[in-house]
Enzyme design. Structure first.
Site, PDB file in Angstrom:
ATOM      1  N   CYS A   2       0.835  -1.192   0.000  1.00  0.00           N
ATOM      2  CA  CYS A   2       0.000   0.000   0.000  1.00  0.00           C
ATOM      3  C   CYS A   2       0.873   1.247   0.000  1.00  0.00           C
ATOM      4  O   CYS A   2       1.930   1.280   0.609  1.00  0.00           O
ATOM      5  CB  CYS A   2      -0.945   0.085   1.192  1.00  0.00           C
ATOM      6  N   ASN A 101      -1.677   2.638   5.556  1.00  0.00           N
ATOM      7  CA  ASN A 101      -0.748   1.607   5.096  1.00  0.00           C
ATOM      8  C   ASN A 101      -0.252   0.887   6.349  1.00  0.00           C
ATOM      9  O   ASN A 101       0.315   1.516   7.228  1.00  0.00           O
ATOM     10  CB  ASN A 101       0.413   2.284   4.343  1.00  0.00           C
ATOM     11  N   GLY A 102      -0.499  -0.408   6.418  1.00  0.00           N
ATOM     12  CA  GLY A 102      -0.057  -1.169   7.588  1.00  0.00           C
ATOM     13  C   GLY A 102      -1.100  -2.222   7.931  1.00  0.00           C
ATOM     14  O   GLY A 102      -2.005  -2.493   7.144  1.00  0.00           O
ATOM     15  N   LYS A 498      14.196 -14.478 -10.180  1.00  0.00           N
ATOM     16  CA  LYS A 498      13.775 -13.465 -11.160  1.00  0.00           C
ATOM     17  C   LYS A 498      12.768 -14.054 -12.132  1.00  0.00           C
ATOM     18  O   LYS A 498      11.765 -13.437 -12.461  1.00  0.00           O
ATOM     19  CB  LYS A 498      14.974 -12.909 -11.953  1.00  0.00           C
ATOM     20  N   GLU A 501       9.372 -14.775 -10.376  1.00  0.00           N
ATOM     21  CA  GLU A 501       8.640 -13.567  -9.992  1.00  0.00           C
ATOM     22  C   GLU A 501       7.879 -12.953 -11.155  1.00  0.00           C
ATOM     23  O   GLU A 501       6.741 -12.544 -10.993  1.00  0.00           O
ATOM     24  CB  GLU A 501       9.630 -12.501  -9.466  1.00  0.00           C
ATOM     25  N   LYS A 616       6.464  -4.774  -3.891  1.00  0.00           N
ATOM     26  CA  LYS A 616       7.890  -4.516  -3.742  1.00  0.00           C
ATOM     27  C   LYS A 616       8.300  -4.451  -2.280  1.00  0.00           C
ATOM     28  O   LYS A 616       9.387  -4.847  -1.902  1.00  0.00           O
ATOM     29  CB  LYS A 616       8.249  -3.217  -4.449  1.00  0.00           C
TER      30      LYS A 616
HETATM   31  C1  G6P Z   1       9.658  -8.561  -1.791  1.00  0.00           C
HETATM   32  C2  G6P Z   1      10.121  -8.088  -3.143  1.00  0.00           C
HETATM   33  C3  G6P Z   1      11.498  -8.671  -3.442  1.00  0.00           C
HETATM   34  C4  G6P Z   1      12.471  -8.316  -2.321  1.00  0.00           C
HETATM   35  C5  G6P Z   1      11.951  -8.749  -0.953  1.00  0.00           C
HETATM   36  C6  G6P Z   1      12.788  -8.160   0.163  1.00  0.00           C
HETATM   37  O1  G6P Z   1       9.398  -9.922  -1.841  1.00  0.00           O
HETATM   38  O2  G6P Z   1       9.195  -8.449  -4.146  1.00  0.00           O
HETATM   39  O3  G6P Z   1      11.976  -8.139  -4.668  1.00  0.00           O
HETATM   40  O4  G6P Z   1      13.698  -8.921  -2.568  1.00  0.00           O
HETATM   41  O5  G6P Z   1      10.616  -8.267  -0.766  1.00  0.00           O
HETATM   42  O6  G6P Z   1      12.673  -6.768   0.107  1.00  0.00           O
HETATM   43  P1  G6P Z   1      13.689  -5.756   0.746  1.00  0.00           P
HETATM   44  O7  G6P Z   1      13.121  -4.397   0.457  1.00  0.00           O
HETATM   45  O8  G6P Z   1      13.726  -6.042   2.210  1.00  0.00           O
HETATM   46  O9  G6P Z   1      15.007  -5.953   0.116  1.00  0.00           O
END
Ligand code: G6P
Length: 621
Positions: A2, A101-102, A498, A501, A616
């Site tokens: 969010c 958000n949370g 990759k 995903e 993300k």
């Molecule tokens: C999510 C994202 C990944 C990322 C992971 C850890 O799963 O989709 O791309 O590697 O979180 O995120 P961070 O911000 O802690 O590196």
């Protein structure tokens, strides 16, 4: 997960809110909404399911004029992605409207209590509980607190409500009877404020502010901000009024726009030569043949007594941590453990006083990584953050840290942040190595290789066209294996992640030799194996593993180093990357793997930047 935005000033609120939500869309993209206060002080809400563009079309056909407003892009936790569950939500008899958000953990108990008091819930979200709770606190104020701030009683009601909440929040709230104010608050979810001329901005991260102001405030946990067009007042739950520190926002519009690329992921892949330079800028000392860090906040004595390192992270960042383990143990001879943050936070491993804990996170907001670092801090360990997002929760929580300086990463699949994390970890390996076993000469050689790395990565990016052809050949496969050894075992894991995903193809990353203990059963003519096989001390071993796959009829895609001729005799497809020192091979060999997943996803018609079900920044457990 969010994203929230807010605007208060004299400009067009919906313009900032929509553009801000587009820039935050990576945080969630199943529904969106805005609340805008018109010049007569009337609050109107518009919500849509799906992407921000649907909200933009709805606003284009029926505009909401006004210069105060809040907005939200959602990644559903409580309640499906419907218009009713989209934010903003009303509190009380539309007394207030808010975006959140949370996650509110005790929402069910609060909801039952509020329902018994007559509050009627319109959605299945946890968020609506906060809205009604603030409304009930406002209703209860018999003689509202009055001081120099005419909105103090609103902030007081927000404070009282938040005291009853268990969970995390970033909030933006507007009030029906006080149309000239927005209240923002945070605990555990990120929130920044932008300071303009006669205008203020609210956002989940800095990107919506870019191009509007270069003055940013990173709100801390338990802070509540009361914003009008020309005033800003911040209070802290325990310390009362605080003077927020206004920092310079260093980013320009090209950092947060596609800049001619078709996708953010592709843009970010191609930014890697530059992001790597930024990660090492000012951190290499030729004179001492070592790395330098300004923010570790450790005394030389503390540094000297480090006898164990824990690297904790999630997802791609965990893969970078794994490479960090190989590098730090090799260069510095310090035992390293790599822990999934989600496991570490609930485990109780014996940890000695000389242990240093690094949390690695692009966003700096991942709930599990934040939870793990808090747990380690509670047990008295010095914690350090390796983050990309400045002012993020993990960066604030840790005792010190190192920023990646990779610039905003918007594509959900991490690319440039990964290589920058690996780079920072190699600098750490050099740093600790030089404090212990590495000679001046060895340090110099590492520094020279690091200096040459960005141009090698640039050369690796030239593999794009051949990779595209390989993608076309294998894009219909339903299973892939990614195999590498030693420094390139993390590369295999990351390459497989990759692909999973963004193209939704099942892929497994494995240490090449371990394949014999299970994954080899998957090998057939329809299952491509991607081998990462640059020259080095495990080259011959990996060659044997290639033979094993070949013998079972599996197609072989190989990432090799320039000058290699042997692999081409066995492999169906070969991609050649530049020659680098062994410890830097993961940086060049990941490039064609990032590109392979990108092109396969495109060919399969997938949404590269916003893959299904992912976000993300994962701010829930
Ligand atoms: C999510 C994202 C990944 C990322 C992971 C850890 O799963 O989709 O791309 O590697 O979180 O995120 P961070 O911000 O802690 O590196």
């Amino acid at each position: 997960m969010c994203g929230i935005v807010g605007y208060i000033g004299y400009g067009d609120a919906s313009e900032f809110l929509l553009e801000g939500l587009r820039r935050l869309e990576y945080r969630g993209y199943d529904s969106a909404g805005v609340a805008i206060i018109d010049p007569d002080g009337v609050v109107s809400v518009r919500k849509t399911t799906g992407r921000i563009e649907r909200l933009a079309s709805a606003l284009a056909s029926a505009p909401l004029p006004g210069s105060i407003g809040i907005g939200h892009t959602r990644w559903a936790t409580h309640g499906p992605a419907t218009e009713g569950n989209a934010h903003p939500h009303y509190g009380g008899d539309r007394l207030l409207t808010l975006c959140h958000n949370g996650v509110i953990e005790n929402f069910q108990a609060l909801k039952t209590k509020l329902e018994s008091e007559g509050y009627v819930f319109q959605s299945a979200t946890d968020t609506e509980v906060i809205a009604h709770l603030i409304s009930s606190c406002l209703d209860r104020q018999e003689s509202p607190v009055r001081d120099a701030d005419p909105h103090a009683h609103l902030a007081q009601a927000v404070k009282e409500a938040l005291e009853q909440i268990r969970g995390t929040y970033g909030l933006a709230i507007v009030f029906r009877d006080y149309p000239g104010v927005i209240i923002a608050a945070r605990l555990g979810s990120p929130l920044v404020l932008g300071v303009g001329t006669d205008e203020h901005f609210i956002a989940s991260d800095a990107s919506p502010l870019v191009g509007h102001t270069d003055k940013i405030i990173y709100l801390s946990d338990h802070q509540i901000a009361v914003l009008t067009a020309d005033s800003l007042r911040v209070t802290h739950r325990d310390h009362g009024r605080v003077q927020p520190s206004v920092e310079a926002l260093q980013a320009d519009t090209s950092d947060v726009t596609l800049n001619g690329y078709s996708h953010y992921m592709l843009k970010e892949i191609f930014e890697q030569p530059e992001s790597l330079k930024n990660a090492m800028r000012g951190r290499l000392s030729e004179d001492d043949a070592t790395a330098m860090f300004g923010g570790l906040n450790l005394t030389p004595q503390q540094l000297g007594s480090v006898d164990r390192i824990i690297l904790t992270a999630c997802g791609t960042s965990w893969h970078a941590a794994l490479l960090g383990e190989y590098l730090i143990e090799e260069f510095a001879r310090i035992p390293v453990e790599v822990e999934y943050a989600s496991e570490l936070r609930y485990r109780n491993p014996p940890v000695d006083p000389g242990t240093l804990v690094f949390a690695i996170s692009q966003s700096g907001e991942t709930a599990d990584t934040l939870g793990a670092i808090r747990e380690m801090k509670r047990k008295g360990h010095h914690t350090l953050a390796i983050c990309n997002v400045v002012g993020s929760s993990i960066a604030q929580e840790a005792d010190g840290g190192i920023y990646l300086h990779a610039g905003p990463e918007i594509g959900v699949a991490s690319t440039k942040a990964y290589t920058s994390q690996c780079l920072v970890l190699s600098l750490l390996a050099l740093y600790f190595g030089r404090m212990r076993h590495l000679s001046f000469d060895a340090g110099q050689r590492i520094i020279n290789s690091l200096h040459g790395l960005p141009s090698k990565v640039l050369a690796a990016l030239q593999t794009g066209e051949e990779v595209k052809q390989i993608a076309a050949k294998y894009c219909d496969a339903t299973n892939f294996l990614y195999l590498g050894r030693q420094y390139n075992f993390p590369t295999a894991l990351e390459g497989a992640l990759k692909l999973k995903e963004i193209s939704y193809i099942h892929a497994e990353g494995y240490p090449a030799a371990e394949m014999k203990h299970g994954p080899i059963a998957l090998v057939d003519e329809h299952t491509p194996s991607v081998f990462i096989v640059p020259h080095g001390f495990v080259y011959d071993k990996v060659m044997s593993n290639i033979e094993e796959v070949k013998a079972r009829g599996g197609p072989i895609i190989a990432i090799v180093e320039e000058g290699d001729t042997r692999v081409a005799e066995l492999a169906d497809d070969v991609v050649t990357v530049p020659s680098v020192d062994e410890f830097l091979q993961p940086f060049v060999s990941i490039i064609p793997l990032q590109l392979l997943s990108y092109h396969i996803a495109l060919l399969r018609g997938c949404d590269v930047d916003k893959p299904r079900n992912l976000a993300k920044s994962v701010t829930v457990e």
